[in-house]
Motif scaffolding. Structure first.
Motif, mmCIF file in Angstrom:
data_model
loop_
_atom_site.group_PDB
_atom_site.id
_atom_site.type_symbol
_atom_site.label_atom_id
_atom_site.label_comp_id
_atom_site.label_asym_id
_atom_site.label_seq_id
_atom_site.Cartn_x
_atom_site.Cartn_y
_atom_site.Cartn_z
ATOM 1 N N PHE A 13 0.819 -1.212 0.000
ATOM 2 C CA PHE A 13 0.000 0.000 0.000
ATOM 3 C C PHE A 13 0.857 1.268 0.000
ATOM 4 C CE2 PHE A 13 -2.798 -3.244 1.811
ATOM 5 C CZ PHE A 13 -3.862 -3.156 0.935
ATOM 6 N N GLN A 14 2.021 1.184 -0.590
ATOM 7 C CA GLN A 14 2.853 2.355 -0.802
ATOM 8 C C GLN A 14 2.677 2.842 -2.239
ATOM 9 O OE1 GLN A 14 4.406 3.839 1.775
ATOM 10 N NE2 GLN A 14 3.397 2.197 2.936
ATOM 11 N N PRO A 15 2.775 4.161 -2.484
ATOM 12 C CA PRO A 15 2.583 4.680 -3.846
ATOM 13 C C PRO A 15 3.712 4.271 -4.773
ATOM 14 C CG PRO A 15 3.312 6.410 -2.361
ATOM 15 C CD PRO A 15 3.032 5.221 -1.497
ATOM 16 N N LYS A 16 3.348 4.036 -6.013
ATOM 17 C CA LYS A 16 4.329 3.804 -7.063
ATOM 18 C C LYS A 16 4.514 5.113 -7.815
ATOM 19 C CE LYS A 16 3.589 -1.134 -7.938
ATOM 20 N NZ LYS A 16 3.299 -2.142 -8.994
ATOM 21 N N GLY A 17 5.499 5.894 -7.419
ATOM 22 C CA GLY A 17 5.698 7.203 -8.012
ATOM 23 C C GLY A 17 4.939 8.272 -7.242
ATOM 24 N N THR A 18 4.736 9.401 -7.885
ATOM 25 C CA THR A 18 4.059 10.528 -7.250
ATOM 26 C C THR A 18 2.666 10.714 -7.832
ATOM 27 O OG1 THR A 18 5.000 12.064 -8.869
ATOM 28 C CG2 THR A 18 6.233 11.715 -6.818
ATOM 29 N N ARG A 19 1.815 11.383 -7.070
ATOM 30 C CA ARG A 19 0.453 11.653 -7.522
ATOM 31 C C ARG A 19 0.448 12.556 -8.747
ATOM 32 N NH1 ARG A 19 -2.681 11.528 -1.728
ATOM 33 N NH2 ARG A 19 -0.802 12.400 -0.851
ATOM 34 N N LYS A 20 -0.520 12.299 -9.621
ATOM 35 C CA LYS A 20 -0.676 13.101 -10.825
ATOM 36 C C LYS A 20 -2.010 13.840 -10.773
ATOM 37 C CE LYS A 20 1.814 9.721 -13.690
ATOM 38 N NZ LYS A 20 1.718 8.829 -14.884
ATOM 39 N N GLU A 21 -2.062 14.983 -11.428
ATOM 40 C CA GLU A 21 -3.311 15.723 -11.515
ATOM 41 C C GLU A 21 -4.271 14.987 -12.444
ATOM 42 O OE1 GLU A 21 -2.688 19.742 -12.634
ATOM 43 O OE2 GLU A 21 -1.494 20.238 -10.849
ATOM 44 N N MET A 22 -5.527 14.814 -11.992
ATOM 45 C CA MET A 22 -6.546 14.127 -12.772
ATOM 46 C C MET A 22 -7.501 15.113 -13.449
ATOM 47 S SD MET A 22 -5.954 10.802 -12.390
ATOM 48 C CE MET A 22 -4.249 11.330 -12.610
ATOM 49 N N TYR A 23 -8.109 16.007 -12.644
ATOM 50 C CA TYR A 23 -9.085 16.944 -13.213
ATOM 51 C C TYR A 23 -9.316 18.086 -12.246
ATOM 52 C CZ TYR A 23 -13.367 18.870 -15.219
ATOM 53 O OH TYR A 23 -14.296 19.720 -15.773
ATOM 54 N N LEU A 24 -9.429 19.298 -12.801
ATOM 55 C CA LEU A 24 -9.778 20.498 -12.057
ATOM 56 C C LEU A 24 -11.035 21.098 -12.668
ATOM 57 C CD1 LEU A 24 -8.933 22.561 -9.840
ATOM 58 C CD2 LEU A 24 -7.649 23.774 -11.617
ATOM 59 N N LEU A 25 -11.897 21.638 -11.835
ATOM 60 C CA LEU A 25 -13.165 22.190 -12.315
ATOM 61 C C LEU A 25 -12.965 23.278 -13.362
ATOM 62 C CD1 LEU A 25 -15.218 22.467 -8.996
ATOM 63 C CD2 LEU A 25 -15.362 20.687 -10.742
ATOM 64 N N GLU A 26 -13.982 23.417 -14.230
ATOM 65 C CA GLU A 26 -13.991 24.423 -15.284
ATOM 66 C C GLU A 26 -15.315 25.186 -15.241
ATOM 67 O OE1 GLU A 26 -12.214 22.671 -19.123
ATOM 68 O OE2 GLU A 26 -12.938 20.919 -18.021
ATOM 69 N N PRO A 27 -15.560 25.958 -14.185
ATOM 70 C CA PRO A 27 -16.867 26.625 -14.041
ATOM 71 C C PRO A 27 -17.142 27.670 -15.114
ATOM 72 C CG PRO A 27 -15.325 27.399 -12.374
ATOM 73 C CD PRO A 27 -14.676 26.227 -13.039
ATOM 74 N N ASP A 28 -16.110 28.193 -15.753
ATOM 75 C CA ASP A 28 -16.340 29.155 -16.834
ATOM 76 C C ASP A 28 -16.965 28.491 -18.053
ATOM 77 O OD1 ASP A 28 -15.293 31.159 -15.289
ATOM 78 O OD2 ASP A 28 -13.295 31.071 -16.180
ATOM 79 N N LYS A 29 -16.844 27.186 -18.138
ATOM 80 C CA LYS A 29 -17.426 26.434 -19.254
ATOM 81 C C LYS A 29 -18.694 25.701 -18.832
ATOM 82 C CE LYS A 29 -16.294 22.585 -22.441
ATOM 83 N NZ LYS A 29 -16.973 23.132 -23.633
ATOM 84 N N TYR A 30 -18.651 25.076 -17.661
ATOM 85 C CA TYR A 30 -19.769 24.239 -17.203
ATOM 86 C C TYR A 30 -20.522 24.962 -16.088
ATOM 87 C CZ TYR A 30 -17.074 20.739 -19.721
ATOM 88 O OH TYR A 30 -16.376 20.061 -20.688
ATOM 89 N N GLY A 31 -21.734 25.406 -16.382
ATOM 90 C CA GLY A 31 -22.483 26.223 -15.441
ATOM 91 C C GLY A 31 -22.770 25.549 -14.118
ATOM 92 N N TRP A 32 -23.021 24.233 -14.131
ATOM 93 C CA TRP A 32 -23.403 23.535 -12.892
ATOM 94 C C TRP A 32 -22.267 23.502 -11.888
ATOM 95 C CZ3 TRP A 32 -21.115 19.132 -10.885
ATOM 96 C CH2 TRP A 32 -20.218 18.458 -11.721
ATOM 97 N N GLN A 33 -21.025 23.777 -12.323
ATOM 98 C CA GLN A 33 -19.885 23.736 -11.419
ATOM 99 C C GLN A 33 -19.711 25.021 -10.620
ATOM 100 O OE1 GLN A 33 -16.393 22.629 -13.669
ATOM 101 N NE2 GLN A 33 -17.158 20.577 -14.115
ATOM 102 N N ARG A 34 -20.531 26.032 -10.876
ATOM 103 C CA ARG A 34 -20.407 27.280 -10.135
ATOM 104 C C ARG A 34 -20.909 27.124 -8.708
ATOM 105 N NH1 ARG A 34 -23.246 31.196 -14.494
ATOM 106 N NH2 ARG A 34 -24.378 29.263 -14.926
ATOM 107 N N PHE A 35 -20.210 27.733 -7.762
ATOM 108 C CA PHE A 35 -20.534 27.617 -6.341
ATOM 109 C C PHE A 35 -21.814 28.376 -6.004
ATOM 110 C CE2 PHE A 35 -19.955 28.613 -1.793
ATOM 111 C CZ PHE A 35 -19.589 27.368 -1.304
ATOM 112 N N GLY A 36 -22.553 27.891 -5.016
ATOM 113 C CA GLY A 36 -23.700 28.600 -4.486
ATOM 114 C C GLY A 36 -25.029 27.957 -4.826
ATOM 115 N N GLU A 37 -26.040 28.282 -4.058
ATOM 116 C CA GLU A 37 -27.386 27.752 -4.292
ATOM 117 C C GLU A 37 -27.901 28.157 -5.664
ATOM 118 O OE1 GLU A 37 -30.924 25.664 -3.389
ATOM 119 O OE2 GLU A 37 -28.957 25.660 -2.434
ATOM 120 N N TYR A 38 -27.462 29.291 -6.168
ATOM 121 C CA TYR A 38 -27.923 29.785 -7.464
ATOM 122 C C TYR A 38 -26.794 29.823 -8.496
ATOM 123 C CZ TYR A 38 -31.653 31.043 -4.330
ATOM 124 O OH TYR A 38 -32.643 30.993 -3.366
#
Length: 588
Positions: free
Chosen positions: A183-208
Motif C-alpha cells: 500500500f505504498q505509492p508507485k511514483g508521485t500523484r498526478k493531476e486528474m481533473y480540475l473544475l472548469e466553471p467558466d465552461k460548465y455552469g453547474w460547477q459554479r458555487f452557491g445555491e444559485y
C-alpha cells in the motif's frame, strides 16, 4: 380551535383495524437508516441534529455495505431495503479528531473488504476484513504515509491498485498507482481533473450557481470501469446546495488523461422534497444493475446537515454514464425486472412505482404548535422546513387531509430534530407511533401500528400490503427518542381518483446570448398540476437530467455547457399521475 379539534378526536368512534404493512419491495429517499447525530460541538450551536454524507456502498459477497461520514460504524443489507448497523470505531485514541472515518474509502480486493478514512496526516491505518458482518477487522497497514482527503481506492481487473483523492476549491483531484501488497505509492500523484466553471455552469458555487462567497469545490472521487473505459466521478460545487452533483470524466487509462463526458453532471437532483446528489459512489447489485448513492442536503441547523439517497444508474448504448433521479424522492421498486426488459428500456425503466404524492400543501390539523414551526410545513415538500408540536409527549398528533378519497399505497414519515438532546451515534433510541386512516374524519382504522417497535427510524417508510381508500391520514405520537414531536414531511403516496394534468402549454427556454451556461425556463401554468418535471440533456434520446419544480411556472437553469446545444421538454404532475410530455425542443 385546537381544543375543539382535540375534543372531536376524543369522541369520534375509533374503528378496530390491523397493521397493514407489507414485506418491503419499495424504498423512498432519503434512505431510512439510523443516522448518527453530529459529534462536533462547533457544528451544533444552532441545534443538535443528525448528519452524515459522502456515502460508499460496495457489494461484498452478495451483501451491501454502506459507510459514510462520522457514523461510528457502518451498515449492511442483503437487499438494499433492510439495513443493519454494526457499531465500530476505526480511529485510534491518539488521532484526537471528531472525524470518525470522514468520507471513507471502501473497496473490495480479492476476498477482502478494506476501509480507509480521510486524513491529511500519515498515521491512519488501512483496515481489512473477511467478515465485516461479524465486525471482525485487523490492520492491513498501521499507517498510510501519503494520507489523502476524500480518498477512493480502485482495484482494476488487471490486478493493479489506484488511489484518488482531493477536496479543494484550488487544487484538482489527484491519482496514483499503489502497491497492492505494501500500500505504498508507485511514483508521485498526478493531476486528474480540475473544475472548469467558466465552461460548465453547474460547477459554479452557491445555491444559485453565482460563485458568490467562494469558488467551487471538487471532491469525492470515485472510479468505475465499464467496457474498458474509466469513469472518474467527482462531487461539485458545494455540499451545502441543492445543485450538489456528481460529474464524470472519462479515459482509456486509470490515470488519464481524462475528458469530461458530454452528459454532465451525471448525478443531479436540484428539485423536489430532498435535494442534492453529489459526493457518492456507483455500484452494481446482485442482478448486475447499476446504482448511484450520494449526499442529500438539509443544511438548516448546520451547513453540513445532510442525508443519503440512492438512485438507478447505468450506461446507455453509447457508453454514456447516467443516473435517474426522476421522482427521486418518491417510492421506487428496488428490483428493476428482467435484464432484457431493462436493457431495452434503458433510462426509462427505473423502477418508479407510479405512486403519486397525495397531500402536497393540503389542509393539516395538529395537536399543538411550537412557535413558528407551522403545521403546513409538514406538507410543503421542503425538507428544510418542519412542523413541531409543543412537546414530544405521547398523544401529540398530526392529521393531513388529502382533499378527496384516494387510494393510499405508502406513507413516509420524516422526523425533524427539534430540541434533540444527542451528539454522536446513538444505538439505543427508537420511535413509536400509530398511523390511522379515515374516509370521513370521524370513523378511523389503524393503517400501521408502530407502537411497540424498537427501531430508530428518522425517515420511516411504510409500504402497505394492500392499498386503502382514505381521505384523512393521522399520525399519533407514542414515543420520541428525545426533543419535540416534529416532522419535515408527512408524505402520503398513491393515486387520486381524478384526471391527469393537462399537457403543459407555451413552454419556453430563453438561453442568454451573454452567458450560454444559463437559461430562463417559462411555461403557462396548468390549473390541475401541483408540480412539473423539466427534462434536459444533450440529445433528444439523452434527456438524463430532471428538475422537479413545485408551485411555480418558471425556473432559472444555470447548469449547461456553454459550447453545446441542449434539448428540453416538460411534464405536469398531480395526484393522479403525469401529463404527456411536450415535444422535445432544441436550444442552441
Amino acid at each position: 380551535m385546537k381544543r375543539c379539534l382535540y375534543i372531536v378526536l376524543m369522541w369520534i368512534s375509533i374503528m378496530p383495524g390491523v397493521t397493514n404493512v407489507n414485506a418491503q419491495t419499495t424504498y423512498c429517499n432519503p434512505v431510512n437508516i439510523d443516522y448518527g447525530y453530529c459529534p462536533i460541538p462547533n457544528f451544533t450551536t444552532w441545534g443538535k441534529h443528525r448528519a452524515t454524507a459522502d456515502p460508499v456502498i460496495v457489494n461484498y459477497k452478495g451483501d451491501y455495505y454502506l459507510f459514510s461520514t462520522n457514523q461510528w460504524g457502518y451498515w449492511w443489507s442483503p437487499d438494499l431495503l433492510n439495513w443493519h448497523f454494526v457499531s465500530r470505531k476505526f480511529l485510534k485514541s491518539f488521532h484526537h479528531v471528531y472525524d470518525e472515518l470522514c468520507a471513507p474509502a471502501v473497496w473490495v480486493m480479492g476476498d477482502t473488504l478494506l476501509v480507509f478514512g480521510s486524513t491529511y496526516t500519515s498515521d491512519f491505518p488501512i483496515w481489512m476484513s473477511t467478515n465485516p458482518k461479524g465486525n471482525e477487522w485487523k490492520e492491513a497497514i498501521d499507517s498510510l504515509q501519503i494520507g489523502g482527503w476524500d480518498p477512493d481506492f480502485f482495484a482494476d481487473d488487471d490486478g493493479r491498485l489506484y488511489m484518488y483523492n482531493g477536496s479543494s476549491n484550488r487544487y484538482p483531484l489527484y491519482g496514483v498507482e499503489m502497491d497492492r501488497t505494501t500500500f505504498q505509492p508507485k511514483g508521485t500523484r498526478k493531476e486528474m481533473y480540475l473544475l472548469e466553471p467558466d465552461k460548465y455552469g453547474w460547477q459554479r458555487f452557491g445555491e444559485y450557481q453565482d460563485n458568490t462567497f467562494l469558488d467551487p469545490f471538487i471532491e469525492g472521487a470515485w472510479m468505475t470501469k465499464h467496457h474498458g473505459k474509466y469513469y472518474l466521478q467527482y462531487g461539485a460545487p458545494g455540499t451545502e446546495f441543492s445543485g450538489y452533483a456528481d460529474g464524470v470524466v472519462v479515459s482509456d487509462h486509470p490515470l488519464g488523461p481524462f475528458t469530461p463526458q458530454a452528459h454532465n453532471p451525471v448525478s443531479y437532483k436540484p428539485g423536489g422534497y430532498a435535494r442534492g446528489a453529489g459526493h457518492g459512489s456507483t455500484f452494481q447489485d446482485n442482478e448486475g444493475y447499476w446504482w448511484h448513492v450520494s449526499t442529500m442536503v438539509i443544511a438548516v441547523k448546520n451547513s453540513f446537515e445532510r442525508r443519503i439517497g440512492y438512485w438507478p444508474a447505468g450506461f446507455d448504448k453509447d457508453d454514456i454514464m447516467y443516473c435517474n433521479t426522476v421522482f427521486g424522492d418518491y417510492p421506487h421498486y428496488v428490483s428493476r425486472g428482467s435484464r432484457e426488459a431493462a436493457d431495452s428500456a434503458g433510462f426509462s425503466n427505473a423502477g418508479f412505482t407510479g405512486w403519486m404524492l397525495l397531500n402536497y400543501n393540503k389542509p393539516v390539523a395538529v395537536s399543538s404548535v411550537l412557535g413558528g414551526y407551522l403545521p403546513n410545513n409538514a406538507v410543503d415538500e421542503n425538507i428544510k422546513t418542519y412542523w413541531s408540536a409543543a412537546t414530544g409527549n405521547k398523544g401529540e398528533w398530526i392529521q393531513t387531509d388529502l382533499g378527496n378519497i384516494c387510494r393510499v399505497n405508502a406513507v413516509q414519515v420524516n422526523y425533524a430534530d427539534q430540541d434533540a438532546p444527542f451528539m454522536g451515534k446513538q444505538t439505543d433510541i427508537y420511535h413509536q407511533y400509530i398511523l390511522w386512516y379515515s374516509t370521513d374524519g370521524k370513523h378511523w382504522k389503524v393503517l400501521a401500528d408502530k407502537s411497540r417497535q424498537k427501531k430508530d427510524v428518522p425517515h420511516d417508510y411504510i409500504e402497505l400490503s394492500q392499498p386503502v381508500q382514505a381521505r384523512y391520514i393521522k399520525m399519533e405520537n407514542i414515543h420520541m427518542p428525545g426533543g419535540k414531536f416534529a416532522l419535515s414531511g408527512l408524505r402520503v403516496f398513491g393515486h387520486g381518483n381524478g384526471a391527469l394534468p393537462d399537457t403543459v402549454k407555451d413552454f419556453l427556454v430563453l438561453r442568454t446570448e451573454k452567458d450560454k451556461r444559463s437559461a430562463w425556463i417559462k411555461w403557462s401554468p396548468a390549473d390541475n398540476a401541483y408540480a412539473y418535471n423539466i427534462y434536459t440533456g444533450i440529445a433528444p434520446d439523452k434527456l438524463y437530467s430532471c428538475i422537479m419544480v413545485h408551485n411555480n411556472n418558471d425556473y432559472y437553469y444555470k447548469g449547461m455547457d456553454k459550447d453545446r446545444p441542449y434539448y428540453f421538454c416538460i411534464e405536469a404532475i398531480n395526484e393522479n399521475g403525469v401529463s404527456a410530455r411536450t415535444a422535445v425542443m432544441k436550444v442552441d
